[in-house]
Design a protein around this motif. Structure first.
Motif, PDB file in Angstrom:
ATOM      1  N   LEU A  80       1.002  -0.918   0.114  1.00 59.53           N
ATOM      2  CA  LEU A  80      -0.088   0.022  -0.086  1.00 59.53           C
ATOM      3  C   LEU A  80       0.959   1.156   0.038  1.00 59.53           C
ATOM      4  O   LEU A  80       1.957   1.167   0.463  1.00 59.53           O
ATOM      5  N   PRO A  81       0.617   2.159  -0.512  1.00 59.05           N
ATOM      6  CA  PRO A  81       1.230   3.526  -0.837  1.00 59.05           C
ATOM      7  C   PRO A  81       1.049   4.410   0.852  1.00 59.05           C
ATOM      8  O   PRO A  81       0.662   5.346   0.741  1.00 59.05           O
ATOM      9  N   LEU A  82       1.883   3.730   1.559  1.00 61.52           N
ATOM     10  CA  LEU A  82       1.726   4.141   2.793  1.00 61.52           C
ATOM     11  C   LEU A  82       1.912   5.865   3.174  1.00 61.52           C
ATOM     12  O   LEU A  82       1.477   6.493   4.257  1.00 61.52           O
ATOM     13  N   ALA A  83       2.956   6.140   2.302  1.00 68.39           N
ATOM     14  CA  ALA A  83       3.259   7.398   2.413  1.00 68.39           C
ATOM     15  C   ALA A  83       2.417   8.564   2.116  1.00 68.39           C
ATOM     16  O   ALA A  83       2.576   9.749   1.972  1.00 68.39           O
ATOM     17  N   ASP A  84       1.334   7.999   1.084  1.00 64.35           N
ATOM     18  CA  ASP A  84       0.109   8.936   1.197  1.00 64.35           C
ATOM     19  C   ASP A  84      -1.067   8.426   1.542  1.00 64.35           C
ATOM     20  O   ASP A  84      -1.578   7.339   1.207  1.00 64.35           O
ATOM     21  N   THR A  85      -1.444   8.842   2.805  1.00 65.23           N
ATOM     22  CA  THR A  85      -2.348   8.371   3.663  1.00 65.23           C
ATOM     23  C   THR A  85      -3.857   8.432   2.891  1.00 65.23           C
ATOM     24  O   THR A  85      -4.649   7.481   3.084  1.00 65.23           O
ATOM     25  N   GLY A  86      -4.076   9.277   2.147  1.00 71.95           N
ATOM     26  CA  GLY A  86      -5.351   9.562   1.501  1.00 71.95           C
ATOM     27  C   GLY A  86      -5.606   8.345   0.350  1.00 71.95           C
ATOM     28  O   GLY A  86      -6.525   7.662   0.237  1.00 71.95           O
ATOM     29  N   TRP A 117      12.234   5.223   7.808  1.00 72.63           N
ATOM     30  CA  TRP A 117      11.041   5.484   6.625  1.00 72.63           C
ATOM     31  C   TRP A 117       9.662   5.537   7.452  1.00 72.63           C
ATOM     32  O   TRP A 117       8.880   6.147   7.123  1.00 72.63           O
ATOM     33  N   LEU A 118       9.333   4.436   8.204  1.00 73.89           N
ATOM     34  CA  LEU A 118       7.995   4.172   8.696  1.00 73.89           C
ATOM     35  C   LEU A 118       7.829   5.245   9.961  1.00 73.89           C
ATOM     36  O   LEU A 118       6.568   5.440  10.085  1.00 73.89           O
ATOM     37  N   LEU A 119       8.626   6.323  10.108  1.00 73.87           N
ATOM     38  CA  LEU A 119       8.315   7.134  11.334  1.00 73.87           C
ATOM     39  C   LEU A 119       7.720   8.540  10.512  1.00 73.87           C
ATOM     40  O   LEU A 119       7.564   9.491  11.254  1.00 73.87           O
ATOM     41  N   GLN A 120       7.640   8.555   9.221  1.00 75.35           N
ATOM     42  CA  GLN A 120       7.164   9.664   8.516  1.00 75.35           C
ATOM     43  C   GLN A 120       5.619  10.009   9.025  1.00 75.35           C
ATOM     44  O   GLN A 120       5.052   9.010   9.302  1.00 75.35           O
ATOM     45  N   PRO A 121       5.346  11.171   9.373  1.00 79.15           N
ATOM     46  CA  PRO A 121       3.913  11.478   9.669  1.00 79.15           C
ATOM     47  C   PRO A 121       2.866  10.858   9.050  1.00 79.15           C
ATOM     48  O   PRO A 121       2.022  10.265   9.586  1.00 79.15           O
ATOM     49  N   ALA A 122       2.987  10.960   7.568  1.00 80.50           N
ATOM     50  CA  ALA A 122       1.991  10.245   6.773  1.00 80.50           C
ATOM     51  C   ALA A 122       2.048   8.705   6.872  1.00 80.50           C
ATOM     52  O   ALA A 122       0.820   8.028   6.931  1.00 80.50           O
ATOM     53  N   VAL A 123       3.080   8.153   6.945  1.00 75.11           N
ATOM     54  CA  VAL A 123       3.327   6.766   7.164  1.00 75.11           C
ATOM     55  C   VAL A 123       2.590   6.244   8.322  1.00 75.11           C
ATOM     56  O   VAL A 123       1.634   5.320   8.781  1.00 75.11           O
ATOM     57  N   ILE A 124       3.016   6.935   9.728  1.00 74.92           N
ATOM     58  CA  ILE A 124       2.181   6.797  10.709  1.00 74.92           C
ATOM     59  C   ILE A 124       0.670   6.692  10.785  1.00 74.92           C
ATOM     60  O   ILE A 124       0.015   6.086  11.475  1.00 74.92           O
ATOM     61  N   GLU A 125       0.135   7.856  10.144  1.00 73.53           N
ATOM     62  CA  GLU A 125      -1.193   7.961   9.924  1.00 73.53           C
ATOM     63  C   GLU A 125      -1.797   6.889   9.032  1.00 73.53           C
ATOM     64  O   GLU A 125      -3.068   6.293   9.645  1.00 73.53           O
ATOM     65  N   SER A 126      -1.105   6.272   8.127  1.00 72.24           N
ATOM     66  CA  SER A 126      -1.468   5.133   7.373  1.00 72.24           C
ATOM     67  C   SER A 126      -1.439   4.132   8.348  1.00 72.24           C
ATOM     68  O   SER A 126      -2.434   3.060   8.056  1.00 72.24           O
ATOM     69  N   LEU A 127      -0.428   3.860   9.021  1.00 72.83           N
ATOM     70  CA  LEU A 127      -0.369   2.447   9.926  1.00 72.83           C
ATOM     71  C   LEU A 127      -1.471   2.648  11.133  1.00 72.83           C
ATOM     72  O   LEU A 127      -1.989   1.440  11.468  1.00 72.83           O
ATOM     73  N   LYS A 128      -2.014   3.781  11.306  1.00 67.66           N
ATOM     74  CA  LYS A 128      -3.151   3.721  12.279  1.00 67.66           C
ATOM     75  C   LYS A 128      -4.445   3.462  11.716  1.00 67.66           C
ATOM     76  O   LYS A 128      -5.262   2.862  12.366  1.00 67.66           O
ATOM     77  N   ILE A 129      -4.438   3.560  10.253  1.00 65.74           N
ATOM     78  CA  ILE A 129      -5.539   3.236   9.761  1.00 65.74           C
ATOM     79  C   ILE A 129      -5.520   1.612   9.762  1.00 65.74           C
ATOM     80  O   ILE A 129      -6.685   1.153   9.725  1.00 65.74           O
ATOM     81  N   LEU A 130      -4.385   1.048   9.363  1.00 70.16           N
ATOM     82  CA  LEU A 130      -4.262  -0.246   9.417  1.00 70.16           C
ATOM     83  C   LEU A 130      -4.896  -1.034  10.705  1.00 70.16           C
ATOM     84  O   LEU A 130      -5.599  -1.839  10.894  1.00 70.16           O
TER      85      LEU A 130
END
Length: 282
Positions: A80-86, A117-130
């Motif tokens: 999934l494009p985790l760096a793009d939360t939308g 890399w996983l600690l980027q704000p957008a990636v963290i937001e995507s991980l929260k969705i997961l």
């Protein structure tokens, strides 16, 4: 029952697989699931899970299609494009959450220059969705810094279930018992949402050291610290062919595990834990 939770297929006509350009010649071709059928039967594998091999949705869509037409494949760990939360949210809502074979997510973090890399704000937001959807995440780390990153992820996204693919590359080739890897794995194992996948150890160790005797201390270490209820197995075909063949790979894993576990604990590592972690429907 034994479930292989780490199988790759790829079709070079369907996705780019950029990493293949620098890979050994053995891997620079299309690999289909049919090629594995005879070996997996010989190895006694009853069910399998595909794991992403490219940072493109084409790869994941290909795996999902093949899984739908394979009797023994029960799940797909998608990109999934985790760096793009939308975009991540959109793909989940419109496609993946509706697919019964979608069971997890992975990104090739070991190919990223930044081990955080996983600690980027957008990636963290995507991980929260997961985490909100109870979708687990596969961690393909190779450095101690990757484990340090996961320790931070557990604080930022405490409900996210994660598994370390290939045990995050233990120092088997050097024979270290257990160095910085061991210190960090022992620390991260305290979090009950983090699991360990006994896989890919042939390529980690190197063909000459890929024996039951060489692997046993490291597998024993993760079983001790993560617990037999937080470990499961994967063959890592076809990447594993760089070390030994598929049947040999499973013979080594089974030899080690049967020397360390028995009964219900062994059955959990072979199948039960994977079923629970990925929510597999057999």
């Amino acid at each position: 029952m034994i479930i292989d939770t780490h199988i790759h297929i790829w079709d070079t006509n369907k996705s780019s697989y950029g990493w293949l350009s620098g890979a050994p010649e053995l891997l620079k071709r299309t690999y289909t699931i049919d090629e594995l059928d005879a070996a997996r039967k010989t190895a006694g594998i009853d069910a399998g899970v595909f794991v992403q091999a490219d940072v493109q949705m084409e790869d994941s869509l290909h795996m999902l299609e093949v899984a739908r037409n394979s009797e023994w494949i029960k799940g797909v760990v998608s990109w999934l494009p985790l760096a793009d939360t939308g975009w991540t949210a959109k793909l989940l809502e419109e496609k993946l959450l509706k697919d019964e074979y979608f069971v997890g997510v992975r990104h090739l973090i070991h190919d990223e220059k930044d081990p955080q890399w996983l600690l980027q704000p957008a990636v963290i937001e995507s991980l929260k969705i997961l985490a909100a959807h109870n979708i687990p995440y596969d961690v393909v780390g190779v450095l101690p810094e990757h484990i340090e990153t996961i320790l931070k992820v557990t604080e930022l996204v405490p409900d996210l279930q994660m598994v370390f693919d290939h045990l995050n590359a233990p120092p088997i080739s050097s024979g270290a018992h257990y160095g910085r890897w061991g210190e960090l794995m022992q620390e991260v194992a305290k979090n009950k949402n983090v699991y360990a996948k006994i896989s890919g150890l042939g390529t980690v160790a190197g063909a000459q050291k890929f024996t039951a005797e060489e692997l046993k201390p490291y597998i024993g270490f993760v079983l001790e610290h993560f617990g037999a209820d937080h470990c499961f197995c994967g063959g890592d075909w076809p990447v594993s062919l760089l070390a030994k063949d598929y049947v040999y790979t499973w013979e080594v894993y089974k030899t080690v595990l049967s020397s360390l576990l028995s009964g219900e604990a062994l059955a959990s590592v072979y199948a039960g834990n994977a079923i629970g972690f990925y929510g597999l429907k057999l």
